[in-house]
Every structure is written in C-alpha cells, then in structure tokens.
Design a protein around this motif. Structure first.
Motif, short mmCIF file in Angstrom:
data_model
loop_
_atom_site.label_atom_id
_atom_site.label_comp_id
_atom_site.label_asym_id
_atom_site.label_seq_id
_atom_site.Cartn_x
_atom_site.Cartn_y
_atom_site.Cartn_z
N GLY A 93 44.37 33.42 43.57
CA GLY A 93 44.61 34.30 44.78
C GLY A 93 45.36 35.37 45.18
N ARG A 94 45.28 35.84 44.02
CA ARG A 94 46.31 37.19 45.06
C ARG A 94 45.29 38.75 45.47
NH1 ARG A 94 50.21 35.02 41.08
NH2 ARG A 94 49.34 35.77 39.67
N ILE A 95 43.97 38.26 44.34
CA ILE A 95 42.86 40.05 45.30
C ILE A 95 41.90 38.52 46.36
CG2 ILE A 95 40.50 40.92 44.11
CD1 ILE A 95 41.56 40.06 41.66
N LEU A 96 42.25 39.04 47.26
CA LEU A 96 41.82 39.04 48.43
C LEU A 96 39.96 38.79 48.33
CD1 LEU A 96 44.26 40.90 50.98
CD2 LEU A 96 44.16 38.48 50.04
N LEU A 97 39.49 37.82 48.97
CA LEU A 97 38.38 37.33 49.04
C LEU A 97 38.14 38.54 50.73
CD1 LEU A 97 38.04 33.91 48.79
CD2 LEU A 97 37.10 35.10 47.28
N VAL A 150 25.05 36.51 45.46
CA VAL A 150 26.12 36.62 43.77
C VAL A 150 27.38 36.85 45.28
CG1 VAL A 150 27.31 38.22 42.68
CG2 VAL A 150 24.71 38.29 43.47
N MET A 151 28.25 35.23 45.22
CA MET A 151 29.76 35.09 45.61
C MET A 151 30.85 36.29 45.43
SD MET A 151 29.20 30.83 45.96
CE MET A 151 28.91 30.86 44.01
N GLN A 207 34.10 31.88 52.17
CA GLN A 207 34.54 30.34 52.74
C GLN A 207 33.61 30.30 51.07
OE1 GLN A 207 34.94 28.59 55.13
NE2 GLN A 207 35.96 30.41 55.74
N GLU A 208 33.21 31.39 49.76
CA GLU A 208 32.94 30.55 48.97
C GLU A 208 33.41 31.23 48.17
OE1 GLU A 208 29.01 29.07 49.29
OE2 GLU A 208 28.21 30.79 49.88
#
Length: 302
Positions: A270-274, A53-54, A280-281
């Motif tokens: 993109g205001r909730i960071l990864l 689950v990405m 990368q995905e």
C-alpha cells in the motif's frame, strides 16, 4: 526497408474486455521510447457490461491515452479526475509511482460501438525514472494540425514534418494521428532513428506490397518509403530515439530489475496510494509464476 512487421495479438484487460496488443513484441520490444501499445475497440457490448479498469499502479513510464471515439474517465492518486475525449492528449507520468483508474461511465457509448482508444507507454530516460508523478490534459485545439490533398494529420506529441507539439515529453520522439483518403500518398517522419506505422483502419501499399489493418510496420533508419492508401485509412505513427533496454513486468517499467521487485512490494504494502475519489477497490498484484522481469507482461493495464 522494413525492419519488421508486427501483427496484433489479443490481450484480455478485464473479463469481457479484450484489446489488440501491438507492443511489446518478442522480436521488437520498443520503437524509440514507446514500449507498449494497445488498440481498444471499436467496442460494442450490452449497456449493462462493466469494462472499468480498477485502480492499478505504474512506475518508470508515461502513459498516453488517445481516443478516436467515445470517452473515459481518468482518476489518479494525485487527485486528478479528467474526462478524456477524442483528439485530446492525456499524458500521465508515473515516475517513482502513481495509480489510476479508467472508468467507462456512459453505457450508451459502449452499447453503440462508440469507444475506440489507443494506449501507449513511453519509457522515461534513466535520469527521470524516479521523477515526481504528473498528469496533463491537452485539448484537441492545442495540437498542431496539417492538411493536404487527401491527408489530415494531428501531431499528438514531439516533432515531425516541421511541426512541434507543446505536449511535454522527456526524450526526442514523435506521435501522430493520420487520416488518408483512397490513393493518398504520404511519407513517414525523418530525423528519428526508430519509426513505426500502425494501421488502425484501412490498408496501405509500401514498395508494392499491401498491408491490412492490425499491423505495425517498423522501418530501418534512413529508409523513407512512400506510403499509398489503398482505401480510406487511419494510421498512428510513432517513434523516436532509443533509450536503452528496459525491464517490463505487469505495469512496471524500469532500467533496473531490482526496481521492478521494489514496485511489486510497494503495491502489495500500500505504499503507492489509490486515487482519493476511487479508493474502494483496486487490481491486486498478479501472481508471479517465476516469469522474469523483462519477459512478456502478464495482462498489462495502461
């Protein structure tokens, strides 16, 4: 008496990976603060199958990952990387916003049917919906255990049967993993206004009626039934105090509809960071086909 009996429905998490969805249900969206419940597995797929689950976002809730078998790697936007193992409690509070991934990095476990997991979401009180995100792992030996003739029980969170878990929660609740031998008799926790019993494996008799695996039995306040295991049975018991109605859309939960709309835009922009170690995905925001916040969620992830 029984308030309602909820049957599981199939829900697709990723291609090739379906789970049994229990909550929310059209006629019963929450049990106490629990607003979401999935039962994954036992999973048996070829070792080459990718069930990861990405990275995906959450707001306004805590996710609770509890494994009965196997393992999964959690990575989140706080920088946490945690291998989740059976019997542990992994409590992630999204608050104002977090993203995380769940990676199944041992293909041998998947091919051997060795993955089984219960995922729940716990709605936050309104005063905590915009709290800072947090993640905490609790080892199995940190959690209270109770045994009696034909009964084994782990208190995952909250309080029940005179026991209290050290897992930090935001509202009164209980969450239990129970194993019963054939003909074992057991009661459900008292002192909570909303209570449910999910039959993971086996079957129960309640008031002379038998219920097989895959059903959530929700009981009215003040009703304290005797539960009899008709065979070796695994249960998850959960409930607590109701927090008021919540809107739910995809992975977002809030007491305010406009906050759901803000979360959609935050993820798109993109205001909730990864997660820094898994960036990368990601799972894009699902297409909104005018389904109102508060309706059945389109393929929620935990």
């Amino acid at each position: 008496m029984l308030d309602i009996v909820i049957d599981t429905r199939q829900a697709v998490i990723t291609p090739g990976f379906s789970v049994k969805r229990i909550l929310p249900f059209q006629l019963r969206r929450m049990v106490g603060p629990f607003i979401f419940m999935d039962h994954a597995g036992p999973v048996s797929v070829p070792a080459t199958t990718n069930l990861d689950v990405m990275p995906h976002p959450h707001i306004g809730l805590s996710t609770v990952s509890y494994l009965l078998d196997g393992n999964v790697t959690h990575r989140d936007s706080l920088g946490v990387e945690q291998l989740i193992k059976p019997g542990e409690v992994n409590w992630m509070t999204a608050g104002k916003g977090i993203s995380h991934s769940e990676r199944f990095e041992d293909p041998n476990i998947l091919s051997a049917g060795g993955l089984e997991m219960i995922q729940t979401w716990v709605a936050l009180p309104e005063k905590d919906e915009e709290s800072d995100p947090d993640f905490k792992n609790y080892a199995a030996d940190e959690l209270p255990i109770f045994t009696d003739k034909g009964v084994w029980m782990r208190l995952i969170a909250g309080d029940a049967y005179g026991l209290k878990s050290e897992v930090k929660t935001s509202s009164p609740l209980f969450y239990l993993h129970v194993e019963l031998e054939t003909e074992a008799r057991f009661g459900i926790p008292t002192g909570h206004s909303e209570r449910g019993v999910y039959i993971v494996k086996g079957s129960l008799e309640v008031n002379g009626v038998s219920y097989p695996a895959g059903k959530l039995l929700v009981f009215s306040k003040g009703v304290d039934p005797l539960i009899i295991a008709k065979e070796k049975t695994t249960l998850m018991m959960l409930g607590g105090e109701h927090l008021g109605d919540r809107y739910i859309w995809w992975n977002f939960v809030s007491s305010r509809k406009e906050r759901i709309e803000q979360a959609k835009e935050d993820w798109k922009q993109g205001r909730i960071l990864l997660p820094p170690s898994d960036n990368q995905e990601f799972v894009p925001l699902p297409e909104d086909k005018s389904k109102p916040a508060g309706g059945p969620e389109p393929g929620a992830l935990s």
